[in-house]
Enzyme design. Structure first.
Site, mmCIF file in Angstrom:
data_model
loop_
_atom_site.group_PDB
_atom_site.id
_atom_site.type_symbol
_atom_site.label_atom_id
_atom_site.label_comp_id
_atom_site.label_asym_id
_atom_site.label_seq_id
_atom_site.Cartn_x
_atom_site.Cartn_y
_atom_site.Cartn_z
ATOM 1 N N PHE A 12 0.891 -1.162 -0.028
ATOM 2 C CA PHE A 12 -0.157 -0.008 -0.028
ATOM 3 C C PHE A 12 0.916 1.430 -0.034
ATOM 4 O O PHE A 12 0.677 2.089 -1.034
ATOM 5 C CB PHE A 12 -1.102 0.036 1.196
ATOM 6 N N ILE A 13 1.930 1.283 1.007
ATOM 7 C CA ILE A 13 2.560 2.647 1.072
ATOM 8 C C ILE A 13 3.488 2.564 -0.169
ATOM 9 O O ILE A 13 3.804 3.604 -0.725
ATOM 10 C CB ILE A 13 3.370 2.577 2.352
ATOM 11 N N TYR A 143 6.780 -6.466 17.097
ATOM 12 C CA TYR A 143 6.791 -5.600 15.958
ATOM 13 C C TYR A 143 7.492 -4.203 16.452
ATOM 14 O O TYR A 143 8.335 -3.704 15.683
ATOM 15 C CB TYR A 143 5.370 -5.275 15.336
ATOM 16 N N LYS A 147 10.947 -2.448 14.817
ATOM 17 C CA LYS A 147 11.002 -1.264 14.069
ATOM 18 C C LYS A 147 11.862 -0.089 14.847
ATOM 19 O O LYS A 147 12.569 0.521 14.336
ATOM 20 C CB LYS A 147 9.435 -0.672 14.088
ATOM 21 N N VAL A 187 -7.888 -0.152 10.703
ATOM 22 C CA VAL A 187 -9.474 -0.031 10.945
ATOM 23 C C VAL A 187 -10.337 0.914 10.021
ATOM 24 O O VAL A 187 -11.372 0.531 9.485
ATOM 25 C CB VAL A 187 -9.607 0.556 12.444
HETATM 26 C C1 UD2 Z 1 -1.295 0.748 13.914
HETATM 27 C C2 UD2 Z 1 -0.618 -0.013 12.744
HETATM 28 C C3 UD2 Z 1 0.488 -0.790 13.313
HETATM 29 C C4 UD2 Z 1 1.552 0.065 14.414
HETATM 30 C C5 UD2 Z 1 0.448 0.498 15.281
HETATM 31 C C6 UD2 Z 1 1.262 1.576 16.086
HETATM 32 C C7 UD2 Z 1 -1.998 -0.280 11.155
HETATM 33 C C8 UD2 Z 1 -2.934 -1.284 10.287
HETATM 34 N N1 UD2 Z 1 -1.307 -0.853 12.080
HETATM 35 O O1 UD2 Z 1 -2.013 -0.402 14.788
HETATM 36 O O2 UD2 Z 1 1.354 -1.250 12.171
HETATM 37 O O3 UD2 Z 1 2.093 0.885 13.346
HETATM 38 O O4 UD2 Z 1 -0.199 1.393 14.752
HETATM 39 O O5 UD2 Z 1 0.728 1.484 17.423
HETATM 40 O O6 UD2 Z 1 -1.970 0.754 10.653
HETATM 41 N N2 UD2 Z 1 -10.603 -1.505 15.223
HETATM 42 C C9 UD2 Z 1 -11.852 -1.408 15.463
HETATM 43 N N3 UD2 Z 1 -12.493 -2.005 14.694
HETATM 44 C C10 UD2 Z 1 -11.738 -2.918 13.575
HETATM 45 C C11 UD2 Z 1 -10.369 -3.085 13.434
HETATM 46 C C12 UD2 Z 1 -9.633 -2.283 14.496
HETATM 47 O O7 UD2 Z 1 -12.510 -1.045 16.600
HETATM 48 O O8 UD2 Z 1 -12.434 -3.354 12.868
HETATM 49 C C13 UD2 Z 1 -9.728 -0.669 16.405
HETATM 50 C C14 UD2 Z 1 -8.613 -1.317 17.095
HETATM 51 O O9 UD2 Z 1 -8.901 -2.276 18.176
HETATM 52 C C15 UD2 Z 1 -7.769 -0.246 17.757
HETATM 53 C C16 UD2 Z 1 -8.093 0.846 16.579
HETATM 54 O O10 UD2 Z 1 -9.046 0.560 15.645
HETATM 55 O O11 UD2 Z 1 -8.235 0.262 18.865
HETATM 56 C C17 UD2 Z 1 -6.821 1.060 15.664
HETATM 57 O O12 UD2 Z 1 -6.611 -0.261 15.027
HETATM 58 P P1 UD2 Z 1 -5.699 -0.447 13.703
HETATM 59 O O13 UD2 Z 1 -5.271 -2.141 13.456
HETATM 60 O O14 UD2 Z 1 -6.152 0.060 12.774
HETATM 61 O O15 UD2 Z 1 -4.227 0.065 14.153
HETATM 62 P P2 UD2 Z 1 -3.385 0.291 15.436
HETATM 63 O O16 UD2 Z 1 -3.329 1.641 16.013
HETATM 64 O O17 UD2 Z 1 -3.637 -1.199 16.188
#
Ligand code: UD2
Length: 319
Positions: A12-13, A143, A147, A187
């Site tokens: 993607f990026i 992870y 990183k 998300v």
């Molecule tokens: C992001 C990055 C990860 C890392 C991290 C750093 C993405 C995909 N992942 O993880 O690589 O850099 O940041 O902390 O960008 N959620 C929902 N419903 C869904 C899916 C997710 O509510 O269907 C919530 C999830 O539980 C979380 C929030 O949305 O609270 C963000 O989740 P995410 O997986 O998009 O990204 P994150 O911040 O965990």
């Protein structure tokens, strides 16, 4: 005209960077092992790039790929916190040893500058907001450790070997071509693709969890600005984000408004290991190399929704 190498070019990026760099007149070479990337991301530019199928741990292939390169944009990784928890050793290879392989090849080839996709995961879940680059890192997941360790290798290669390196800590990047199909997908990609198909999205937690959601154009802009700046950026780390945070409930409501989705949302317990709030201080990148937010959350959402609307559910399922 610069010759650039993008690792992870079919992701993607990586594929978004390729488009941006081609538009600037760069000659683009890319490598990918197609483990998490997808050739469809390169469909419209396939004939304009030197695409090589190679693994990031294949030092011979990476040496060849760095030959004659001015700038390296190192994006190849297995970018998933949960996957790293399931398989710390398997992800350490591409995420950390892969970075070392690219650094070594870039040093030997005399590359001018190497940009690295670092992660906001380095900050961990300390409650202090916004996150500034001077804060002590507190990685939690494998992870995040991988990183962050990569960042230290970059700094070492700058100090010890004089290779110019820059770590850009990305905060929750979203946009067209982000894979929405896995349970671990970002998300917004999940919400948008589900809601465009009339399916119910899930919010983990009560919806007040917040993120500094950053549209992909800002990442492309940041990489191009930092590659060409004459400011002293070598060996440094910069946050790349918007400096604003949006809750999951707000994101859901905005997507609902733009898509016209008429369904509901379901709530489930918070995911294990989730960080509650994330917000970046972006003033360092702004003041040092002129980074600015070129597209805000709403504009980014509109463009991303437009993309998913044009992409059929079958094509999304095949990603
Ligand atoms: C992001 C990055 C990860 C890392 C991290 C750093 C993405 C995909 N992942 O993880 O690589 O850099 O940041 O902390 O960008 N959620 C929902 N419903 C869904 C899916 C997710 O509510 O269907 C919530 C999830 O539980 C979380 C929030 O949305 O609270 C963000 O989740 P995410 O997986 O998009 O990204 P994150 O911040 O965990």
């Amino acid at each position: 005209m610069a010759t650039v190498l993008i690792t992870g070019i079919s992701g993607f990026i990586g594929s978004s960077l390729a488009r941006g760099l081609l538009a600037e007149g760069a000659s683009v070479r890319g490598i990918d092992n197609l483990c998490t990337g997808n050739l469809e991301n390169l469909e419209d530019i396939r004939t304009r790039i030197d695409l090589r199928r190679a693994d990031i741990l294949d030092i011979g292939a990476i040496n060849d790929a760095c030959d004659g390169i001015d700038y390296v944009f190192h994006q190849a990784a297995i970018p998933s916190v949960p996957k790293s928890v399931v398989d710390p050793m398997g992800t350490n290879g591409p995420n950390l040893n892969g970075t070392l392989t690219v650094l070594e090849a870039a040093r030997k080839a005399g590359v001018r500058r190497l940009m690295y996709a670092a992660s906001s995961a380095a900050y961990g879940d300390s409650p202090e907001l916004p996150k500034t680059e001077t804060m002590l890192p507190a990685p939690i997941s494998p992870y995040a450790v991988q990183k962050l360790a990569g960042e230290h290798y970059l700094a070492s290669y700058t100090r010890v070997f004089g290779l110019e390196t820059v770590a850009l800590r990305y905060f929750n990047i979203f946009g067209p071509r982000q894979d929405p199909t896995s349970q671990y997908s970002g998300v917004l990609a999940r919400f948008i693709s589900l809601m465009c198909q009339g399916e119910t999205p899930t919010i983990f937690g009560d919806g007040s969890t917040s993120r500094d959601f950053t549209y992909i154009d800002n990442v492309v802009h940041a990489n191009m600005m930092v590659a060409k700046t004459s400011a002293p950026v070598a060996g440094k780390v910069f946050n790349i984000a918007t400096g604003k945070r949006i809750t999951l409930l707000e994101a859901y409501q905005e997507i609902k408004q733009i898509t016209g989705y008429s369904g509901t949302v379901q709530f489930k317990p918070e995911r294990e290991g989730d960080i509650r709030h994330s917000l970046a201080d972006i003033s360092l990148a702004q003041s040092v190399f002129g980074y600015r937010v070129v597209a805000g959350f709403r504009e980014g959402l509109e463009k991303t929704i437009e993309y998913y609307r044009q992409t059929s559910p079958q094509a999304i399922a095949a990603l």
